[in-house]
Design a protein around this motif. Structure first.
Motif, mmCIF file in Angstrom:
data_model
loop_
_atom_site.group_PDB
_atom_site.id
_atom_site.type_symbol
_atom_site.label_atom_id
_atom_site.label_comp_id
_atom_site.label_asym_id
_atom_site.label_seq_id
_atom_site.Cartn_x
_atom_site.Cartn_y
_atom_site.Cartn_z
ATOM 1 N N SER A 105 145.327 55.813 70.262
ATOM 2 C CA SER A 105 145.749 55.446 71.573
ATOM 3 C C SER A 105 145.881 54.028 71.860
ATOM 4 C CB SER A 105 145.095 56.170 72.631
ATOM 5 O OG SER A 105 143.602 55.978 72.674
ATOM 6 N N LEU A 106 144.902 53.146 71.578
ATOM 7 C CA LEU A 106 144.931 51.958 71.676
ATOM 8 C C LEU A 106 145.677 50.875 71.065
ATOM 9 C CD1 LEU A 106 140.799 51.307 71.644
ATOM 10 C CD2 LEU A 106 142.333 51.864 73.552
ATOM 11 N N TRP A 107 146.779 51.657 70.318
ATOM 12 C CA TRP A 107 147.764 50.894 69.422
ATOM 13 C C TRP A 107 148.474 49.865 70.430
ATOM 14 C CZ3 TRP A 107 153.178 50.558 69.699
ATOM 15 C CH2 TRP A 107 153.649 51.867 70.285
ATOM 16 N N VAL A 108 148.801 50.351 71.756
ATOM 17 C CA VAL A 108 149.815 49.769 72.632
ATOM 18 C C VAL A 108 149.246 48.374 73.411
ATOM 19 C CG1 VAL A 108 150.955 51.930 73.262
ATOM 20 C CG2 VAL A 108 149.190 50.974 74.623
ATOM 21 N N LEU A 109 147.889 48.252 73.004
ATOM 22 C CA LEU A 109 147.189 47.049 73.646
ATOM 23 C C LEU A 109 147.336 45.931 72.753
ATOM 24 C CD1 LEU A 109 144.258 49.132 75.128
ATOM 25 C CD2 LEU A 109 146.296 48.361 76.319
ATOM 26 N N PRO A 110 147.817 44.863 73.117
ATOM 27 C CA PRO A 110 147.976 43.661 72.348
ATOM 28 C C PRO A 110 146.768 43.068 71.954
ATOM 29 C CG PRO A 110 149.501 43.529 74.179
ATOM 30 C CD PRO A 110 148.616 44.769 74.500
ATOM 31 N N ASN A 111 145.765 43.258 72.816
ATOM 32 C CA ASN A 111 144.383 42.611 72.516
ATOM 33 C C ASN A 111 143.660 43.197 71.597
ATOM 34 O OD1 ASN A 111 143.541 44.623 74.047
ATOM 35 N ND2 ASN A 111 142.629 43.398 75.720
ATOM 36 N N THR A 112 144.270 44.367 71.017
ATOM 37 C CA THR A 112 143.497 45.273 69.840
ATOM 38 C C THR A 112 143.679 44.553 68.558
ATOM 39 O OG1 THR A 112 144.086 47.208 71.274
ATOM 40 C CG2 THR A 112 143.609 47.488 68.902
ATOM 41 N N TYR A 113 144.773 43.620 68.638
ATOM 42 C CA TYR A 113 145.412 43.161 67.297
ATOM 43 C C TYR A 113 144.534 41.888 67.073
ATOM 44 C CZ TYR A 113 148.392 47.102 67.275
ATOM 45 O OH TYR A 113 149.003 48.157 67.366
ATOM 46 N N ASN A 114 144.323 41.468 65.893
ATOM 47 C CA ASN A 114 143.496 40.093 65.565
ATOM 48 C C ASN A 114 144.704 39.066 65.126
ATOM 49 O OD1 ASN A 114 141.744 42.221 65.272
ATOM 50 N ND2 ASN A 114 140.268 40.687 65.012
ATOM 51 N N TYR A 115 145.768 39.491 64.579
ATOM 52 C CA TYR A 115 146.608 38.469 63.901
ATOM 53 C C TYR A 115 148.066 39.028 64.274
ATOM 54 C CZ TYR A 115 142.564 38.440 60.825
ATOM 55 O OH TYR A 115 141.317 38.263 60.406
ATOM 56 N N TRP A 116 148.984 37.934 64.316
ATOM 57 C CA TRP A 116 150.195 37.861 64.848
ATOM 58 C C TRP A 116 151.158 37.043 64.033
ATOM 59 C CZ3 TRP A 116 151.790 40.888 68.854
ATOM 60 C CH2 TRP A 116 150.616 41.665 69.847
#
Length: 126
Positions: A105-116
């Motif tokens: 469910s947290l996939w929509v949160l940008p701050n869940t991702y470390n690399y862009w």
């Protein structure tokens, strides 16, 4: 070093299609979730879709369900976002992102991702 490189953006008429690619390096896909986000001028970055490396489970924003699909080629460390029936409101810079965990469910949160990645522009004309 983790790197994400998007490609495939461009200008398309409403109703048309584009396929975005996210080429990843520096990590093993199986342990990651790869997400696609977009950001239009003056708006917040929003989650579009994601795919989990280990099981291929995918999630989509309601605004793109039935129009966008996501897939991965783990051998090439590349994730694809196929966008069909594009609308002017899909116009945005599209980013891929990598999270070193399997998200739900947290996939929509940008701050869940470390690399862009650096982003690729998609413009849909009416």
């Amino acid at each position: 070093e983790v790197q994400l490189v998007e490609s495939g953006g461009g200008l398309v008429q409403a109703g048309g299609s584009l396929r975005l690619s996210c080429a990843a390096s520096g990590f093993t896909f199986d342990d990651y979730t790869i997400g696609w986000f977009r950001q239009a001028p003056g708006k917040e970055r929003e989650g579009v879709s994601c795919i989990r490396g280990s099981d291929g489970r995918a999630y989509f924003a309601d605004s793109v369900k039935g129009r966008f699909t996501i897939s991965s080629d783990n051998a090439k460390n590349t994730v694809y976002l196929q966008m069909n029936s594009l609308k002017p409101e899909d116009t945005a810079v599209y980013y891929c992102a990598a999270a070193p965990r399997l998200l739900r469910s947290l996939w929509v949160l940008p701050n869940t991702y470390n690399y862009w990645g650096q982003g690729t522009q998609v413009t849909v004309s009416s």
